[in-house]
Design an enzyme around this catalytic site. Structure first.
Site, PDB file in Angstrom:
ATOM      1  N   ASN A   5       0.876  -1.177   0.000  1.00 29.58           N
ATOM      2  CA  ASN A   5       0.000   0.000   0.000  1.00 29.58           C
ATOM      3  C   ASN A   5       0.913   1.227   0.000  1.00 29.58           C
ATOM      4  O   ASN A   5       1.478   1.581   1.026  1.00 29.58           O
ATOM      5  CB  ASN A   5      -0.896  -0.028   1.253  1.00 29.58           C
ATOM      6  N   LYS A   7       0.131   4.305  -0.452  1.00 37.32           N
ATOM      7  CA  LYS A   7      -0.504   5.545   0.031  1.00 37.32           C
ATOM      8  C   LYS A   7      -0.191   6.693  -0.938  1.00 37.32           C
ATOM      9  O   LYS A   7      -0.056   6.463  -2.128  1.00 37.32           O
ATOM     10  CB  LYS A   7      -0.050   5.853   1.460  1.00 37.32           C
ATOM     11  N   HIS A  90      -9.675   1.432   4.792  1.00 37.75           N
ATOM     12  CA  HIS A  90      -8.391   1.646   5.474  1.00 37.75           C
ATOM     13  C   HIS A  90      -8.587   2.663   6.594  1.00 37.75           C
ATOM     14  O   HIS A  90      -9.347   3.622   6.449  1.00 37.75           O
ATOM     15  CB  HIS A  90      -7.346   2.139   4.471  1.00 37.75           C
ATOM     16  N   GLU A  92      -6.897   5.051   7.585  1.00 33.49           N
ATOM     17  CA  GLU A  92      -6.626   6.452   7.214  1.00 33.49           C
ATOM     18  C   GLU A  92      -7.828   7.061   6.483  1.00 33.49           C
ATOM     19  O   GLU A  92      -8.120   8.246   6.637  1.00 33.49           O
ATOM     20  CB  GLU A  92      -5.343   6.535   6.370  1.00 33.49           C
ATOM     21  N   GLU A 160      -5.869  -4.745  10.518  1.00 32.54           N
ATOM     22  CA  GLU A 160      -4.838  -3.735  10.751  1.00 32.54           C
ATOM     23  C   GLU A 160      -5.151  -2.953  12.032  1.00 32.54           C
ATOM     24  O   GLU A 160      -5.943  -1.998  11.998  1.00 32.54           O
ATOM     25  CB  GLU A 160      -4.787  -2.744   9.586  1.00 32.54           C
ATOM     26  N   GLY A 166       2.280   2.099  10.936  1.00 33.74           N
ATOM     27  CA  GLY A 166       3.327   3.117  10.839  1.00 33.74           C
ATOM     28  C   GLY A 166       3.985   3.485  12.159  1.00 33.74           C
ATOM     29  O   GLY A 166       4.678   4.492  12.244  1.00 33.74           O
ATOM     30  N   SER A 204       3.077  -2.219  10.552  1.00 32.36           N
ATOM     31  CA  SER A 204       4.510  -2.261  10.879  1.00 32.36           C
ATOM     32  C   SER A 204       5.175  -3.603  10.587  1.00 32.36           C
ATOM     33  O   SER A 204       6.085  -4.032  11.296  1.00 32.36           O
ATOM     34  CB  SER A 204       4.733  -1.868  12.343  1.00 32.36           C
TER      35      SER A 204
HETATM   36  C1  PEP Z   1      -0.964   0.305   6.109  1.00 27.73           C
HETATM   37  O1  PEP Z   1      -1.093   1.518   6.136  1.00 27.73           O
HETATM   38  O2  PEP Z   1      -1.808  -0.407   5.539  1.00 27.73           O
HETATM   39  C2  PEP Z   1       0.194  -0.285   6.786  1.00 27.73           C
HETATM   40  C3  PEP Z   1       0.156  -1.541   7.107  1.00 27.73           C
HETATM   41  O3  PEP Z   1       1.247   0.574   7.021  1.00 27.73           O
HETATM   42  P1  PEP Z   1       2.646   0.191   7.725  1.00 27.73           P
HETATM   43  O4  PEP Z   1       3.104  -1.102   7.136  1.00 27.73           O
HETATM   44  O5  PEP Z   1       3.535   1.340   7.388  1.00 27.73           O
HETATM   45  O6  PEP Z   1       2.372   0.058   9.181  1.00 27.73           O
END
Ligand code: PEP
Length: 247
Positions: A5, A7, A90, A92, A160, A166, A204
């Protein structure tokens, strides 16, 4: 499946470098379950650069319909672009763009109608995690977003935890495994066809912790943000996935 992803990251020049490096690495790895979700702007570039490889290219989000909806990308545009999958829900999008379960459910129905593979993202806040409310939150998100609707055979859920995205913090892989089993049970019990979806973990994931996640039975892959921006690191994670799940 491992999905990148990206973003709102990337530009034409650095994407080209990323794709070249990724192609070099993939020639020795040969995994068949890789997806990349670049920005809408870069979708065609990545699709074209990776056209000779077995890699799914998808969207990070979609609108529920076309027409007078300034700034939107509609499901029929997605079909026109020949997308392989689309993320919805998601955290976000939920937090920054105020998308609630009701709206995400409409996106899910739009994808179902157009036969586009949905990757439904769900997850709890840190407060809910600490209060032991993770399963309750996930069940409610699943019920509000997809239950009572057609459950597509190719539905994928991405678990998630918001507090893991992040941040460098992750839940314990064994706990994630238990949660994934719970998610599969919730969807299966609502599915007329007894479908048990694949469930990806996101939050992460990096090349150091990936082996601990992929060793778990109910973790069917990962959705990867930050670590997917480096073609070498992303390839390393795919190599680890392939070793654990594709052999
Ligand atoms: C995400 O935003 O879907 C995600 C998993 O980000 P990260 O791997 O940076 O935690």
């Amino acid at each position: 499946m491992i999905i990148a992803n990206w973003k709102a990251n990337g530009d034409f020049e650095s994407n080209k470098v990323w794709c070249n490096r990724f192609i070099e690495r993939m020639s020795s790895i040969g995994s068949k379950s890789i997806g990349i979700a670049p920005s809408h702007l870069h979708f065609n570039q990545i699709k074209s650069d990776l056209k000779d490889h077995d890699i799914e290219i998808g969207f990070q989000d979609i609108d529920i319909e076309g027409g007078a909806r300034t700034g939107s990308i509609s499901p029929s545009m997605a079909i026109d672009s020949n997308i392989s999958f689309c993320l919805i829900g998601h955290s976000e999008r939920r937090e920054i763009f105020n998308e609630d379960n009701n709206y995400i459910s409409k996106k899910y129905q739009a994808l179902t109608k157009h036969n586009i593979k949905p990757i439904l993202c769900i997850g709890e806040s840190y407060k809910e995690f600490q209060a032991g409310k993770t399963e309750k939150k996930l069940q409610s998100q699943i019920e509000k977003c997809i239950l009572g609707k057609t459950i597509q055979e190719n539905l994928i859920i991405a678990y998630e935890p918001i507090w893991a995205i992040g941040t460098g913090n992750t839940p314990k892989p064994k706990d994630v495994n238990t949660i994934h089993e719970f998610i599969k049970d919730v969807v299966q019990s609502a599915s007329e066809k007894n479908l048990r979806p694949k469930v990806l973990y996101g939050g992460s994931v990096n090349k150091l912790n990936a082996p601990d996640f992929f060793v778990e039975k109910n973790i069917d892959g990962a959705l990867i943000g930050g670590a997917s921006l480096d073609a070498n690191v992303f390839s390393d994670i795919i190599e680890i996935f392939s070793r654990h799940k594709e052999k």
